[in-house]
Design a protein around this motif. Structure first.
Motif, mmCIF file in Angstrom:
data_model
loop_
_atom_site.group_PDB
_atom_site.id
_atom_site.type_symbol
_atom_site.label_atom_id
_atom_site.label_comp_id
_atom_site.label_asym_id
_atom_site.label_seq_id
_atom_site.Cartn_x
_atom_site.Cartn_y
_atom_site.Cartn_z
ATOM 1 N N CYS A 112 0.842 -1.193 0.000
ATOM 2 C CA CYS A 112 0.000 0.000 0.000
ATOM 3 C C CYS A 112 0.878 1.245 0.000
ATOM 4 C CB CYS A 112 -0.930 0.003 1.210
ATOM 5 S SG CYS A 112 -2.041 1.428 1.255
ATOM 6 N N SER A 113 0.901 1.927 -1.111
ATOM 7 C CA SER A 113 1.605 3.197 -1.225
ATOM 8 C C SER A 113 0.577 4.320 -1.034
ATOM 9 C CB SER A 113 2.309 3.293 -2.584
ATOM 10 O OG SER A 113 3.047 4.484 -2.690
ATOM 11 N N THR A 114 0.640 5.360 -1.814
ATOM 12 C CA THR A 114 -0.328 6.454 -1.747
ATOM 13 C C THR A 114 -0.271 7.250 -3.045
ATOM 14 O OG1 THR A 114 -0.868 8.573 -0.681
ATOM 15 C CG2 THR A 114 1.416 7.861 -0.555
ATOM 16 N N ALA A 115 -1.415 7.767 -3.473
ATOM 17 C CA ALA A 115 -1.418 8.668 -4.628
ATOM 18 C C ALA A 115 -0.719 9.968 -4.294
ATOM 19 C CB ALA A 115 -2.850 8.936 -5.078
ATOM 20 N N GLY A 116 -0.448 10.178 -3.009
ATOM 21 C CA GLY A 116 0.295 11.358 -2.584
ATOM 22 C C GLY A 116 1.703 11.421 -3.139
ATOM 23 N N VAL A 117 2.213 10.295 -3.649
ATOM 24 C CA VAL A 117 3.556 10.326 -4.245
ATOM 25 C C VAL A 117 3.588 11.247 -5.462
ATOM 26 C CG1 VAL A 117 4.139 8.015 -3.414
ATOM 27 C CG2 VAL A 117 3.171 8.293 -5.714
ATOM 28 N N HIS A 118 2.417 11.526 -6.040
ATOM 29 C CA HIS A 118 2.345 12.405 -7.198
ATOM 30 C C HIS A 118 2.286 13.879 -6.792
ATOM 31 C CE1 HIS A 118 1.855 8.996 -9.840
ATOM 32 N NE2 HIS A 118 0.797 8.585 -9.181
ATOM 33 N N VAL A 121 -0.871 17.677 -8.883
ATOM 34 C CA VAL A 121 -1.021 17.186 -10.249
ATOM 35 C C VAL A 121 -1.140 18.394 -11.179
ATOM 36 C CG1 VAL A 121 -2.413 15.801 -11.807
ATOM 37 C CG2 VAL A 121 -2.143 15.091 -9.419
ATOM 38 N N SER A 122 -0.084 18.648 -11.922
ATOM 39 C CA SER A 122 -0.021 19.857 -12.732
ATOM 40 C C SER A 122 -0.939 19.817 -13.945
ATOM 41 C CB SER A 122 1.421 20.117 -13.190
ATOM 42 O OG SER A 122 1.930 18.998 -13.896
ATOM 43 N N ASN A 123 -1.236 18.618 -14.444
ATOM 44 C CA ASN A 123 -2.102 18.489 -15.611
ATOM 45 C C ASN A 123 -3.113 17.373 -15.360
ATOM 46 O OD1 ASN A 123 -3.125 18.872 -18.206
ATOM 47 N ND2 ASN A 123 -1.641 17.468 -19.142
ATOM 48 N N ASN A 186 -18.021 27.329 10.452
ATOM 49 C CA ASN A 186 -16.724 27.970 10.674
ATOM 50 C C ASN A 186 -15.703 27.670 9.579
ATOM 51 O OD1 ASN A 186 -17.502 29.155 13.141
ATOM 52 N ND2 ASN A 186 -17.101 27.232 14.237
ATOM 53 N N PHE A 187 -16.088 26.864 8.616
ATOM 54 C CA PHE A 187 -15.158 26.532 7.544
ATOM 55 C C PHE A 187 -14.818 27.780 6.738
ATOM 56 C CE2 PHE A 187 -14.382 25.448 3.088
ATOM 57 C CZ PHE A 187 -13.318 24.567 3.210
ATOM 58 N N VAL A 188 -13.539 27.971 6.478
ATOM 59 C CA VAL A 188 -13.082 29.114 5.691
ATOM 60 C C VAL A 188 -12.522 28.613 4.364
ATOM 61 C CG1 VAL A 188 -11.540 31.099 5.581
ATOM 62 C CG2 VAL A 188 -12.526 30.415 7.778
ATOM 63 N N MET A 189 -13.123 29.042 3.277
ATOM 64 C CA MET A 189 -12.609 28.689 1.959
ATOM 65 C C MET A 189 -11.475 29.652 1.609
ATOM 66 S SD MET A 189 -12.696 26.684 -0.665
ATOM 67 C CE MET A 189 -14.303 25.863 -0.684
ATOM 68 N N ILE A 190 -10.290 29.097 1.394
ATOM 69 C CA ILE A 190 -9.134 29.902 1.027
ATOM 70 C C ILE A 190 -8.911 29.764 -0.477
ATOM 71 C CG2 ILE A 190 -6.673 30.283 1.400
ATOM 72 C CD1 ILE A 190 -7.074 28.911 4.165
ATOM 73 N N GLY A 191 -8.868 30.868 -1.175
ATOM 74 C CA GLY A 191 -8.776 30.825 -2.632
ATOM 75 C C GLY A 191 -10.153 30.719 -3.252
ATOM 76 N N ASP A 192 -10.213 30.283 -4.525
ATOM 77 C CA ASP A 192 -11.498 30.268 -5.237
ATOM 78 C C ASP A 192 -12.266 28.958 -5.103
ATOM 79 O OD1 ASP A 192 -10.112 28.517 -6.884
ATOM 80 O OD2 ASP A 192 -9.893 29.944 -8.538
ATOM 81 N N GLY A 193 -11.663 27.936 -4.472
ATOM 82 C CA GLY A 193 -12.359 26.669 -4.268
ATOM 83 C C GLY A 193 -12.472 25.809 -5.508
ATOM 84 N N LYS A 194 -11.811 26.216 -6.595
ATOM 85 C CA LYS A 194 -11.889 25.445 -7.842
ATOM 86 C C LYS A 194 -10.858 24.329 -7.916
ATOM 87 C CE LYS A 194 -13.766 29.306 -10.521
ATOM 88 N NZ LYS A 194 -13.543 30.231 -11.675
ATOM 89 N N VAL A 195 -9.967 24.262 -6.921
ATOM 90 C CA VAL A 195 -8.959 23.214 -6.888
ATOM 91 C C VAL A 195 -9.652 21.846 -6.880
ATOM 92 C CG1 VAL A 195 -8.835 23.164 -4.354
ATOM 93 C CG2 VAL A 195 -6.858 22.463 -5.699
ATOM 94 N N LEU A 196 -9.036 20.860 -7.506
ATOM 95 C CA LEU A 196 -9.650 19.538 -7.658
ATOM 96 C C LEU A 196 -9.278 18.609 -6.504
ATOM 97 C CD1 LEU A 196 -9.095 19.000 -11.486
ATOM 98 C CD2 LEU A 196 -11.152 19.856 -10.327
ATOM 99 N N LYS A 289 -3.386 22.622 -4.183
ATOM 100 C CA LYS A 289 -2.883 21.540 -5.021
ATOM 101 C C LYS A 289 -4.014 20.703 -5.604
ATOM 102 C CE LYS A 289 1.623 21.010 -2.775
ATOM 103 N NZ LYS A 289 2.562 20.079 -2.117
ATOM 104 N N ASP A 290 -3.989 20.543 -6.919
ATOM 105 C CA ASP A 290 -4.951 19.669 -7.584
ATOM 106 C C ASP A 290 -4.599 18.210 -7.316
ATOM 107 O OD1 ASP A 290 -6.771 21.399 -8.910
ATOM 108 O OD2 ASP A 290 -5.251 21.876 -10.400
ATOM 109 N N ARG A 291 -5.593 17.437 -6.908
ATOM 110 C CA ARG A 291 -5.407 16.007 -6.662
ATOM 111 C C ARG A 291 -6.549 15.266 -7.362
ATOM 112 N NH1 ARG A 291 -1.490 15.722 -2.675
ATOM 113 N NH2 ARG A 291 -1.311 17.524 -1.283
ATOM 114 N N ALA A 292 -6.349 15.015 -8.635
ATOM 115 C CA ALA A 292 -7.355 14.338 -9.447
ATOM 116 C C ALA A 292 -6.675 13.229 -10.237
ATOM 117 C CB ALA A 292 -8.015 15.338 -10.400
#
Length: 328
Positions: A112-118, A121-123, A186-196, A289-292
């Motif tokens: 068991c690794s993790t997709a976090g190794v990527h 994700v720039s594209n 109390n959740f604060v959205m930082i940035g535009d929230g469009k990150v994946l 960071k995009d994580r898709a």
């Protein structure tokens, strides 16, 4: 089969053990002396007390087992106060498990690794060939552990690498803070929230693990296991709010980098004092960071097909939090 599991007292490993027992396998779990093993004992699981960093103990423990699921890892929310434990567990501990499995003539080793190794994700979406891009010590050491596993597989140990994505579901507490902050508004959205962002419901992940343990064409391969689709952070927050029966939080801070700088300063102050900071870069990076991910390979080669959609999985998780009294 006789199946050996590390990390069986954790969220992911615990669900995997339940499935293995349900399917009729004889299961042994390596557990530290301080771990709670009561639920495993009720399942009739053999408990081997020890730690994967103990090479001699691991060698003896794995002997006689047909298959190994190596789930255990050093994981800490704040990114860790000291780096050495991450190397000890995620790299040296993995090597101990691989060596022990060779000595025991284990028929299959599921790492068991993790997709976090990527990392970021720039594209998006990223598949298994996307380059390594670690962002912290956890991801760096998971890469090294994965490389070790692939090297041993290339030399003859039958095995598969699994990279799970954003694991959640009933029993998981890592997303509890997010659910709580959304429920209270109390959740604060930082940035535009469009990150994946991409999640994997625990039952789907376990099914992916089981397929990697059965399919002959999986040997020597690496598979990303994830939910059927990724989403924007805005949509994820809205889905959680709906599952909790509350309105989507409206607090919004449009500027990311001041918050990231504050998290860096918190780490600089807190880590020397050996305390976890209230905010840290790894948590803040969720807003940047995009994580898709692309699960086409698992679908094609394993027949993997996620069955629990995002809305259903979030609702089941929210209901479990309420049932257990974690949220009102």
């Amino acid at each position: 089969m006789r199946v050996f599991v590390t990390g069986g007292t954790g969220f992911t490993g615990g669900h995997l053990v339940q499935r293995l027992v349900k399917d009729g396998h004889e299961v042994g779990v390596l557990a530290r002396r301080t771990s709670n093993t009561e639920s495993l004992k009720k399942l009739g699981v053999e408990i081997i007390t020890g730690d994967i960093t103990d090479r001699d103990l691991v060698t003896k423990a794995v002997s006689g087992f047909d298959m190994v699921y190596h789930i255990a890892a050093m994981y800490r929310e704040g990114g860790g106060i000291a780096e050495k434990p991450f190397w000890d567990v995620n790299v040296d501990g993995t090597k101990n498990m691989l060596e022990a499995s060779i000595n025991a003539n284990v028929g299959r080793f599921i790492h068991c690794s993790t997709a976090g190794v990527h990392g970021h994700v720039s594209n998006p979406p990223a598949d298994e060939n996307h380059p390594y891009n670690p962002g912290d010590i956890y991801q760096k050491t998971k890469i090294e552990g994965e490389k070790l596993a692939l090297d041993y597989f290339a030399k003859g140990l039958p095995g598969v690498v699994v990279r799970p994505v954003g694991i959640y579901g009933p029993g998981d507490l890592r997303f509890l803070k997010l659910f709580k902050s959304i429920q209270t508004g109390n959740f604060v959205m930082i940035g535009d929230g469009k990150v994946l962002y991409h999640l994997t419901y625990i039952d789907d992940l376990v099914e992916g693990f089981m397929l990697c343990g059965k399919k002959d064409n999986a040997l020597g391969q690496t598979y990303i296991i994830a939910g059927d689709r990724y989403t924007s952070l805005n949509e994820l927050v809205e889905t959680i709010a709906s599952s909790l029966g509350v309105k989507k939080p409206k607090i919004h801070f449009p500027f990311f980098w001041p918050v990231w700088t504050a998290s860096l300063l918190c780490e600089a102050v807190c880590y020397p004092l050996r305390i976890n900071p209230p905010i840290f870069r790894r948590r803040v990076d969720i807003f940047r960071k995009d994580r898709a991910f692309d699960i086409s390979k698992a679908r094609k080669e394993l027949g993997y097909e996620p069955k629990v959609g995002l809305g259903e999985g979030i609702k089941k998780t929210a209901d479990w939090y309420k049932k257990e009294g974690h949220i009102s």
